[in-house]
Design a protein around this motif. Sequence first.
Motif, PDB file in Angstrom:
ATOM      1  N   UNK A  59      23.643 -26.990 -36.998  1.00 14.09           N
ATOM      2  CA  UNK A  59      24.530 -28.073 -37.405  1.00 14.09           C
ATOM      3  C   UNK A  59      25.767 -28.152 -36.492  1.00 14.09           C
ATOM      4  N   UNK A  60      26.485 -29.277 -36.517  1.00 14.11           N
ATOM      5  CA  UNK A  60      27.764 -29.347 -35.794  1.00 14.11           C
ATOM      6  C   UNK A  60      28.691 -28.220 -36.229  1.00 14.11           C
ATOM      7  N   UNK A  61      29.277 -27.548 -35.249  1.00 12.78           N
ATOM      8  CA  UNK A  61      30.088 -26.360 -35.529  1.00 12.78           C
ATOM      9  C   UNK A  61      30.932 -26.033 -34.314  1.00 12.78           C
ATOM     10  N   UNK A  62      32.159 -25.558 -34.519  1.00 18.12           N
ATOM     11  CA  UNK A  62      32.940 -25.047 -33.388  1.00 18.12           C
ATOM     12  C   UNK A  62      32.450 -23.692 -32.888  1.00 18.12           C
ATOM     13  N   UNK A  63      31.443 -23.126 -33.553  1.00 13.69           N
ATOM     14  CA  UNK A  63      30.819 -21.860 -33.153  1.00 13.69           C
ATOM     15  C   UNK A  63      31.801 -20.698 -33.139  1.00 13.69           C
TER      16      UNK A  63
END
Length: 541
Positions: A59-63
């Motif tokens: 998923x979209x994430x700043x990691x």
Amino acid sequence: MTATANDIDWWRDAVVYQVYIRSFADGNGDGVGDIAGLRGKLGHLARLGVDAIWINPWYPSPLADGGYDVADYRAINPAFGDTAQAEALLREAHERGIKVLLDIVPNHHSDEHEWFQAALRAAPGSPERERYVFRDGRGPDGAQPPNNWESMFGGPAWERVPDGQWYLHLFDVKQPDVNWNSAEVRDDFETTLRFWFDRGVDGFRIDVANSMIKQDGLPDVVEGVNDEQDGNHPYLDRDEVHDIYRSWRRIADSYDPPKVYVAEAWVPDPERLARYLRPDELQTAFSFNFLRAAWLAPDLKENITEAIAENDAVGAPATWVLSNHDVARHVSRLARKPESGRGYQLDDLLDLPADLDLGLRRARAATLLMLALPGTAYLYQGEELGLPEAENIPTDQLDDPTWVLSGHTKRGRDGCRVPLPWSGSSPPYGFGGSSWLPQPPEFAACVADTLDADPESILHLYRDALMLRKAHPALGGGELTWKDSPEGTLAFTREPGFTALVNVSSAPVSLPEDAEVMLTSGPLTRYGAVPADTTVWLRHA
């Protein structure tokens, strides 16, 4: 079309392959694994013989925590692809007979999630803040955290915001815990389940499945009083969490065929772990005690026996695993003395001498042991290549938040997350244009193309074992009967006609006279006996 019994119960004896997508295969050459790379390697997974794959968060994430800080649960991180590519992957995997599980992270969001950004803009006591765990601090000016809880990654579990309140983060500071007393939170996660189920996803692995409910009043953890997971811990394995899973199970069962869940719940007591697997809750949960067992025959037998007994009591299969993205690879764990009593992460092991040849030999034996047990088995990407832990990643390239939050005292989990070696004789070994974590020199002996050309390699051992597991009527589901065997060994039968003999630490052991060898994890002695650190699968009348 009505689901068949096999469609409904496939998870009871499945072999599931875990894909840590950043490190599996890079399809566009940017050094980061992605959906395109995974689609290109479906042939590898089909030849391996797995029944399903589990994909870590895409998923979209700043990691900040490898994707477990989710900013949007119903979209795809652009670094990995898009929804159209995800749907193509689902279709192509299903065409090959491979089911797909995703990862859901219900304990916390990313601090970049739109809800948390709204909570920061809102006032204390607002509905926006009710979605999370905000509290006033202690002390006359509220400058002390609300309680003594600590982050799993190190340091306090609370962060203060400019208006003076604090929010809870049991993991990284960029992972605020959500408030499961909020009906809005519960509804939103159920919407996410349906979103992916409707697109063909076959199930979910549930991250930290035992940590979502917090005790009213958020009391301190008192050492020696409530620091065990016995139902009285302030935030681990609380009984109220089971209401969530009953609701989730109803959603799963509303589909034809029903969807499936596997719980990541580090609950040491097998009886309490089995509570997650009651008939109206989750279908499976990892038996982590098996992963943590020392390479000693009594430890292995005790953990296997307990897991099977407690799961049988609730009608659920045991779920075995040797490695995953959170623990040191088992080749490197088993390369150390088993009696050391150390843990399962790299930081527990670094000061112990390692023999990687021994570790690989034990890993092959442990794999055949695991695949002979009744229930489900999970494989971690790269274990079929015999990958060791990358133990010497330069500190300036470490990505795991544990490194920073521990004050640069713990290296964390990056060593098991290094990109896979697919081809060639030097980095990045066919992974892509480069690799986001450096690959160690030891990977040169673990390249997939090289192993594919060697019929004695660990890759062929995995393929042969999975082929036999599917073909032999005794393997997969069913029962296990322990047999007497010499000290330092394990022996059990499964009917009809299967025996596993594991020599963990004994002198060479003779084979039964009436048995036919089907598969061995390593060579037998010149006299046909089973040496230490070797497992043999036998066919008997």
